[in-house]
Design a protein around this motif. Sequence first.
Motif, PDB file in Angstrom:
ATOM      1  N   ARG A  99       0.814  -1.210   0.000  1.00  9.37           N
ATOM      2  CA  ARG A  99       0.000   0.000   0.000  1.00  9.37           C
ATOM      3  C   ARG A  99       0.854   1.269   0.000  1.00  9.37           C
ATOM      4  O   ARG A  99       1.892   1.309   0.656  1.00  9.37           O
ATOM      5  CB  ARG A  99      -0.899   0.002   1.243  1.00  9.37           C
ATOM      6  CG  ARG A  99      -1.807  -1.198   1.314  1.00  9.37           C
ATOM      7  CD  ARG A  99      -2.606  -1.234   2.593  1.00  9.37           C
ATOM      8  NE  ARG A  99      -1.784  -1.440   3.770  1.00  9.37           N
ATOM      9  CZ  ARG A  99      -2.264  -1.759   4.976  1.00  9.37           C
ATOM     10  NH1 ARG A  99      -3.580  -1.885   5.148  1.00  9.37           N
ATOM     11  NH2 ARG A  99      -1.461  -1.935   5.998  1.00  9.37           N
ATOM     12  N   PRO A 100       0.432   2.306  -0.690  1.00  9.00           N
ATOM     13  CA  PRO A 100       1.068   3.617  -0.514  1.00  9.00           C
ATOM     14  C   PRO A 100       0.388   4.326   0.655  1.00  9.00           C
ATOM     15  O   PRO A 100      -0.834   4.349   0.733  1.00  9.00           O
ATOM     16  CB  PRO A 100       0.780   4.333  -1.829  1.00  9.00           C
ATOM     17  CG  PRO A 100      -0.418   3.664  -2.409  1.00  9.00           C
ATOM     18  CD  PRO A 100      -0.575   2.320  -1.774  1.00  9.00           C
ATOM     19  N   LEU A 101       1.206   4.902   1.558  1.00  9.21           N
ATOM     20  CA  LEU A 101       0.653   5.544   2.754  1.00  9.21           C
ATOM     21  C   LEU A 101       0.857   7.060   2.750  1.00  9.21           C
ATOM     22  O   LEU A 101       1.827   7.564   2.193  1.00  9.21           O
ATOM     23  CB  LEU A 101       1.339   5.008   4.015  1.00  9.21           C
ATOM     24  CG  LEU A 101       1.160   3.549   4.389  1.00  9.21           C
ATOM     25  CD1 LEU A 101       1.820   3.285   5.744  1.00  9.21           C
ATOM     26  CD2 LEU A 101      -0.316   3.163   4.433  1.00  9.21           C
ATOM     27  N   PHE A 155       3.920  12.622   6.065  1.00  8.88           N
ATOM     28  CA  PHE A 155       4.877  11.670   5.509  1.00  8.88           C
ATOM     29  C   PHE A 155       4.184  10.824   4.453  1.00  8.88           C
ATOM     30  O   PHE A 155       3.082  10.314   4.688  1.00  8.88           O
ATOM     31  CB  PHE A 155       5.426  10.760   6.621  1.00  8.88           C
ATOM     32  CG  PHE A 155       6.187  11.516   7.661  1.00  8.88           C
ATOM     33  CD1 PHE A 155       7.554  11.718   7.529  1.00  8.88           C
ATOM     34  CD2 PHE A 155       5.534  12.062   8.767  1.00  8.88           C
ATOM     35  CE1 PHE A 155       8.265  12.438   8.480  1.00  8.88           C
ATOM     36  CE2 PHE A 155       6.234  12.784   9.728  1.00  8.88           C
ATOM     37  CZ  PHE A 155       7.605  12.968   9.584  1.00  8.88           C
ATOM     38  N   ILE A 156       4.845  10.641   3.310  1.00  5.77           N
ATOM     39  CA  ILE A 156       4.277   9.869   2.211  1.00  5.77           C
ATOM     40  C   ILE A 156       5.305   8.845   1.787  1.00  5.77           C
ATOM     41  O   ILE A 156       6.449   9.198   1.461  1.00  5.77           O
ATOM     42  CB  ILE A 156       3.880  10.813   1.056  1.00  5.77           C
ATOM     43  CG1 ILE A 156       2.727  11.710   1.544  1.00  5.77           C
ATOM     44  CG2 ILE A 156       3.496  10.034  -0.176  1.00  5.77           C
ATOM     45  CD1 ILE A 156       2.328  12.779   0.586  1.00  5.77           C
ATOM     46  N   ALA A 157       4.932   7.562   1.815  1.00  2.00           N
ATOM     47  CA  ALA A 157       5.903   6.495   1.566  1.00  2.00           C
ATOM     48  C   ALA A 157       5.167   5.184   1.362  1.00  2.00           C
ATOM     49  O   ALA A 157       3.987   5.067   1.702  1.00  2.00           O
ATOM     50  CB  ALA A 157       6.850   6.367   2.765  1.00  2.00           C
ATOM     51  N   PRO A 158       5.859   4.190   0.809  1.00  2.00           N
ATOM     52  CA  PRO A 158       5.251   2.862   0.732  1.00  2.00           C
ATOM     53  C   PRO A 158       5.070   2.255   2.128  1.00  2.00           C
ATOM     54  O   PRO A 158       5.823   2.578   3.058  1.00  2.00           O
ATOM     55  CB  PRO A 158       6.254   2.041  -0.091  1.00  2.00           C
ATOM     56  CG  PRO A 158       7.524   2.821  -0.099  1.00  2.00           C
ATOM     57  CD  PRO A 158       7.176   4.244   0.155  1.00  2.00           C
ATOM     58  N   ASP A 210      -2.978  10.415  11.990  1.00  2.00           N
ATOM     59  CA  ASP A 210      -3.801   9.792  10.955  1.00  2.00           C
ATOM     60  C   ASP A 210      -2.910   8.998  10.021  1.00  2.00           C
ATOM     61  O   ASP A 210      -1.806   9.446   9.680  1.00  2.00           O
ATOM     62  CB  ASP A 210      -4.516  10.847  10.102  1.00  2.00           C
ATOM     63  CG  ASP A 210      -5.689  11.468  10.820  1.00  2.00           C
ATOM     64  OD1 ASP A 210      -6.578  10.717  11.254  1.00  2.00           O
ATOM     65  OD2 ASP A 210      -5.710  12.708  10.925  1.00  2.00           O
ATOM     66  N   ILE A 211      -3.387   7.825   9.612  1.00  2.00           N
ATOM     67  CA  ILE A 211      -2.670   7.007   8.635  1.00  2.00           C
ATOM     68  C   ILE A 211      -3.669   6.615   7.550  1.00  2.00           C
ATOM     69  O   ILE A 211      -4.697   5.996   7.836  1.00  2.00           O
ATOM     70  CB  ILE A 211      -2.103   5.727   9.292  1.00  2.00           C
ATOM     71  CG1 ILE A 211      -1.269   6.085  10.533  1.00  2.00           C
ATOM     72  CG2 ILE A 211      -1.276   4.935   8.292  1.00  2.00           C
ATOM     73  CD1 ILE A 211      -0.758   4.863  11.301  1.00  2.00           C
ATOM     74  N   PHE A 212      -3.358   7.002   6.314  1.00  4.44           N
ATOM     75  CA  PHE A 212      -4.248   6.681   5.205  1.00  4.44           C
ATOM     76  C   PHE A 212      -3.519   5.867   4.146  1.00  4.44           C
ATOM     77  O   PHE A 212      -2.322   6.091   3.911  1.00  4.44           O
ATOM     78  CB  PHE A 212      -4.776   7.958   4.540  1.00  4.44           C
ATOM     79  CG  PHE A 212      -5.730   8.728   5.393  1.00  4.44           C
ATOM     80  CD1 PHE A 212      -7.086   8.418   5.379  1.00  4.44           C
ATOM     81  CD2 PHE A 212      -5.285   9.748   6.216  1.00  4.44           C
ATOM     82  CE1 PHE A 212      -7.975   9.125   6.177  1.00  4.44           C
ATOM     83  CE2 PHE A 212      -6.165  10.457   7.014  1.00  4.44           C
ATOM     84  CZ  PHE A 212      -7.511  10.149   7.004  1.00  4.44           C
ATOM     85  N   GLU A 213      -4.234   4.962   3.523  1.00  7.10           N
ATOM     86  CA  GLU A 213      -3.742   4.349   2.291  1.00  7.10           C
ATOM     87  C   GLU A 213      -4.203   5.232   1.135  1.00  7.10           C
ATOM     88  O   GLU A 213      -5.373   5.623   1.069  1.00  7.10           O
ATOM     89  CB  GLU A 213      -4.326   2.936   2.128  1.00  7.10           C
ATOM     90  CG  GLU A 213      -3.874   2.305   0.819  1.00  7.10           C
ATOM     91  CD  GLU A 213      -4.493   0.942   0.558  1.00  7.10           C
ATOM     92  OE1 GLU A 213      -5.239   0.436   1.420  1.00  7.10           O
ATOM     93  OE2 GLU A 213      -4.232   0.385  -0.530  1.00  7.10           O
ATOM     94  N   LEU A 214      -3.280   5.537   0.228  1.00  6.46           N
ATOM     95  CA  LEU A 214      -3.636   6.361  -0.928  1.00  6.46           C
ATOM     96  C   LEU A 214      -4.344   5.485  -1.949  1.00  6.46           C
ATOM     97  O   LEU A 214      -3.707   4.736  -2.689  1.00  6.46           O
ATOM     98  CB  LEU A 214      -2.375   7.000  -1.518  1.00  6.46           C
ATOM     99  CG  LEU A 214      -1.642   7.958  -0.581  1.00  6.46           C
ATOM    100  CD1 LEU A 214      -0.225   8.248  -1.092  1.00  6.46           C
ATOM    101  CD2 LEU A 214      -2.418   9.261  -0.424  1.00  6.46           C
ATOM    102  N   ASP A 217      -8.121   5.908   2.302  1.00  5.98           N
ATOM    103  CA  ASP A 217      -8.877   5.315   3.401  1.00  5.98           C
ATOM    104  C   ASP A 217      -7.975   5.070   4.607  1.00  5.98           C
ATOM    105  O   ASP A 217      -6.797   4.748   4.451  1.00  5.98           O
ATOM    106  CB  ASP A 217      -9.470   3.974   2.945  1.00  5.98           C
ATOM    107  CG  ASP A 217     -10.411   4.157   1.766  1.00  5.98           C
ATOM    108  OD1 ASP A 217     -11.263   5.062   1.826  1.00  5.98           O
ATOM    109  OD2 ASP A 217     -10.262   3.403   0.782  1.00  5.98           O
ATOM    110  N   PRO A 218      -8.542   5.156   5.808  1.00  2.41           N
ATOM    111  CA  PRO A 218      -7.741   4.939   7.020  1.00  2.41           C
ATOM    112  C   PRO A 218      -7.151   3.530   7.059  1.00  2.41           C
ATOM    113  O   PRO A 218      -7.766   2.575   6.575  1.00  2.41           O
ATOM    114  CB  PRO A 218      -8.759   5.113   8.157  1.00  2.41           C
ATOM    115  CG  PRO A 218      -9.878   5.883   7.573  1.00  2.41           C
ATOM    116  CD  PRO A 218      -9.934   5.518   6.120  1.00  2.41           C
TER     117      PRO A 218
END
Lengths: 265, 265, 265
Positions: free
Chosen positions: A79-81, A90-93, A107-111, A149-150
């Motif tokens: 997932r990309p987060l 922060f944006i990363a795999p 908050d942690i989301f999957e893109l 989505d979370p």
Amino acid sequence: MRRLITLTTDFGHDDPFAGIMKGVILGLAPDAQIVDITHAIGPQNIRQAAWTLEAAAPCFPAGTVHVAVVDPGVGSERRPLAVQAGEHTFIAPDNGLLTPFLASADDIFELTRSRYFRKPLSATFHGRDVFAPAAAWVAQGTPLSQMGDPVENPVLLDIPQPVFMNGILTGEVIHIDRFGNIATNITRGHLADHFQEGAAQQSLRIGRGSNLRLASHYSDRAPGEAGFLLNSWDRVEVFVREGNARLHFKCEIGSPVVISLETEE
Amino acid sequence: MRRLITLTTDFGHDDPFAGIMKGVILGLAPDAQIVDITHAIGPQNIRQAAWTLEAAAPCFPAGTVHVAVVDPGVGSERRPLAVQAGEHTFIAPDNGLLTPFLASADDIFELTRSRYFRKPLSATFHGRDVFAPAAAWVAQGTPLSQMGDPVENPVLLDIPQPVFMNGILTGEVIHIDRFGNIATNITRGHLADHFQEGAAQQSLRIGRGSNLRLASHYSDRAPGEAGFLLNSWDRVEVFVREGNARLHFKCEIGSPVVISLETEE
Amino acid sequence: MRRLITLTTDFGHDDPFAGIMKGVILGLAPDAQIVDITHAIGPQNIRQAAWTLEAAAPCFPAGTVHVAVVDPGVGSERRPLAVQAGEHTFIAPDNGLLTPFLASADDIFELTRSRYFRKPLSATFHGRDVFAPAAAWVAQGTPLSQMGDPVENPVLLDIPQPVFMNGILTGEVIHIDRFGNIATNITRGHLADHFQEGAAQQSLRIGRGSNLRLASHYSDRAPGEAGFLLNSWDRVEVFVREGNARLHFKCEIGSPVVISLETEE
């Protein structure tokens, strides 16, 4: 608003990959300011990327968007987060790279929303097609909740912690810089927890070196002499003044570092 | 106002140190524009940093703030300096690095006011904690006089000058670039002072090469042939067209370079 | 208006040359945004610069000015060019570097008006004195037609094209990235032209490897296993999952790559 975006990757400085990510970001967010943290993470060395970002991110201002791409699973189902932790994004795999920031994440989301991806989505370069565009959209003010989505169960690295037993604190080497200075996973906090205040009482052993003593800065030692200190990142660091501690102690990432009370002097 | 800030360090491109300095600068001066001159100065090679900055600084516009960090004495009593020289400001440790600019300096200050430092001040990374913030404050318009006290006796490098004797000008190699071109400490001015106008009259000797003649550009020679010329920085430079003069002449920094009148052709 | 300017050179990351170009650009166009594509083109490797710029340029927004300096003929009579191709402008020496963009160019000019050069014009560094200023003037809105004269016969590289004969498509290696992935001159279009849709039917041979099959992404293979895919740049790329295909297949730039129908499985 001029948002700051940082890049941390294992792309190296020879290929055009980092430059391409910048082109994509600036196409979507023309006023963004982009800063390279480093592109010299060892190929697919997720743990090194995590340490590096942990050291660097706190030096950037509130509102900074940090993009990190060390992505052996590119193109697969990983997932990309996008993670909000305090005033940084922060944006990363989702491969553990963001472990240092997940414990305190708000908050942690999957893109998941593909309308925020570059089209066509390639199989090999999500730095360009997923992560760079996501950073640009965040810089433009798009809420993370609108982009995915979370996530409840992000992947976590198993990060080695120092162990304290029988008066001995055992840690390991986590980074060696260009000067040969050796950073460990032992922090200022670990020292304070396990030893009395007072530098003179602690003795450090590493490689073929023993009984190194705490210094307050490099110049506390004579040229060629070794010591340890708390570095700019609040970690125990072994150095040789005007020399190269890595070569001197023949250490590498993962080598053990032992601190005990000095009893025989 | 959007001020330009340059960085010249020995931090290399692999560690996150240069990126961290940029984070600190942009936190204090969000509109600054930062340009890397190089981070590949040899570790603790103050002289190389001085030559590099001397070549690069004049190509930047008025108002530029140049930060240079090659700092073996970090954490000791060595002073942090801010120097105004013409329309450029230079910020660096007081270890001789700024020697090329000190003779024409208008003002030299020691950065003493700790309210302009990053807190807590580390023992090992004044690039982050002293020099980067100082550059940002200058970029924001803070007068140098507000940040420290005047200095009368800055440290000066002993920079080797060419010697002219018996019709022979002897200098030395000061820089070798990626292409193997060999730059010397002999300038256009030295040639003009000691030899008559007229390229044909001069002969250069270096390493195992002798009787090299002045060219006006690389293409004056056939591929593989050697010559010398005045480079973009007005210094005598030895080259091999489409080749590598360093490998060809087996030279290194400090190797002697001798120019005399050609008498036998 | 804030124009984007990219740099692609063979200057390396150690010398101050790229930083100097940026100083010149920002002196003339203070609001320009500069992005490095790479400075690690092999010394004087014009073809590598052409491939790199071909891969990178389309990822930048309309209006970008791309400066590329790989310039073995600096100082000679070789012409400096400015090329308008669609919504991008390209500035480079007339040595074939811009070949990928010339077929679709709208306008090709030789930069002849010396009032747009930096003075004095050096013999060795037109990146600083000709190409950087030209980019800045374009970024400031100067029409190319004002900076020079139309050119009818720009130098073209002889770029090797894959050959199809007797059901066999033969191409060659054109780039190997930091991870050891091997990019070829065979594109998605070549595959579509010569083979039926359907990955299972194609077999690739390279170095000591044979019968590699098309994958959709790296994770289609087990760790250590090899395959090929269409990369982010729509080219056939040979990879070893979590390995290094360059080392595995002992390939280099120019090595042959052969694709045929698989008949024996």
